[in-house]
Write a protein that holds these residues in place. Structure first.
Motif, PDB file in Angstrom:
ATOM      1  N   ASP A 196      66.140  89.081 -25.004  1.00  0.00           N
ATOM      2  CA  ASP A 196      67.098  88.510 -24.068  1.00  0.00           C
ATOM      3  C   ASP A 196      66.561  87.157 -23.988  1.00  0.00           C
TER       4      ASP A 196
ATOM      5  N   TYR B  46      65.630  83.869 -21.406  1.00  0.00           N
ATOM      6  CA  TYR B  46      65.446  83.584 -19.947  1.00  0.00           C
ATOM      7  C   TYR B  46      65.277  82.303 -19.846  1.00  0.00           C
TER       8      TYR B  46
ATOM      9  N   ARG C   3      62.489  79.885 -13.421  1.00  0.00           N
ATOM     10  CA  ARG C   3      63.032  79.538 -12.233  1.00  0.00           C
ATOM     11  C   ARG C   3      62.207  78.411 -11.626  1.00  0.00           C
TER      12      ARG C   3
ATOM     13  N   GLY D 233      58.797  82.681 -11.616  1.00  0.00           N
ATOM     14  CA  GLY D 233      59.639  83.659 -12.383  1.00  0.00           C
ATOM     15  C   GLY D 233      60.445  83.377 -13.256  1.00  0.00           C
ATOM     16  N   ILE D 234      61.493  84.263 -13.566  1.00  0.00           N
ATOM     17  CA  ILE D 234      62.365  83.949 -14.872  1.00  0.00           C
ATOM     18  C   ILE D 234      63.806  84.508 -14.314  1.00  0.00           C
ATOM     19  N   GLU D 235      64.804  84.035 -14.856  1.00  0.00           N
ATOM     20  CA  GLU D 235      66.050  84.320 -14.633  1.00  0.00           C
ATOM     21  C   GLU D 235      66.590  85.024 -16.204  1.00  0.00           C
ATOM     22  N   VAL D 236      66.844  86.374 -16.446  1.00  0.00           N
ATOM     23  CA  VAL D 236      67.300  86.777 -17.622  1.00  0.00           C
ATOM     24  C   VAL D 236      68.711  86.550 -17.685  1.00  0.00           C
ATOM     25  N   LEU D 237      69.284  86.109 -18.899  1.00  0.00           N
ATOM     26  CA  LEU D 237      70.632  85.862 -18.925  1.00  0.00           C
ATOM     27  C   LEU D 237      71.567  86.752 -19.684  1.00  0.00           C
ATOM     28  N   ASP D 238      72.488  86.957 -19.380  1.00  0.00           N
ATOM     29  CA  ASP D 238      73.281  87.834 -19.916  1.00  0.00           C
ATOM     30  C   ASP D 238      73.692  87.754 -21.301  1.00  0.00           C
TER      31      ASP D 238
END
Length: 131
Positions: free
Chosen positions: A6, A8, A11, A15-20
């Motif tokens: 995935d 990411y 942020r 932390g991180i935001e995992v993308l679709d």
């Protein structure tokens, strides 16, 4: 259980935001046993790979600033797919034995998914996680 790759983005608050996963893309990075039998295998380690072999003991997070080196490692692995596949035992025991060429094709398809995610990450200043 299967490994997924995935993209990411970090942020601002930590932390991180995992993308679709975008339509038409795949996050398949191999079966769970690929951690040791492919990505962490002796043939991959013997190439001097430093990212993919970490999957043998942990999930792999590649930071945004490491993406060029990670893509170079993927290119190195791709250049040696036949050699790597000759040392793999990925037959599930449920069908006829498969040739090293068929194994190389399977590994190549999963590597394509990893590279695709890495290029998407590079384009947006993100990283990848394989878990």
């Amino acid at each position: 259980m299967s490994l997924s790759v995935d993209v990411y983005v970090p942020r601002a608050e930590g932390g991180i935001e995992v993308l679709d996963v975008p339509p038409g893309c795949s996050d398949a990075a191999g079966g769970e046993h690929w951690r040791t039998e492919v990505w962490g295998s002796e043939p991959v380690r013997s190439l001097g790979a430093r990212f993919l072999p970490r999957l043998a003991t942990e999930d792999l997070t590649v930071a945004p600033d490491e993406m060029p080196a990670f893509l170079a490692e993927c290119d190195l692995v791709r250049a040696h797919l036949t050699r790597i596949a000759e040392h793999l035992d990925l037959d599930p025991g449920t069908g006829p034995p498969r040739s090293p060429s068929e194994h190389a094709d399977d590994v190549g398809r999963r590597l394509d998914n990893i590279v695709d995610a890495a290029r998407r990450a590079l384009d947006i200043g993100g990283g990848v996680i394989i878990w």
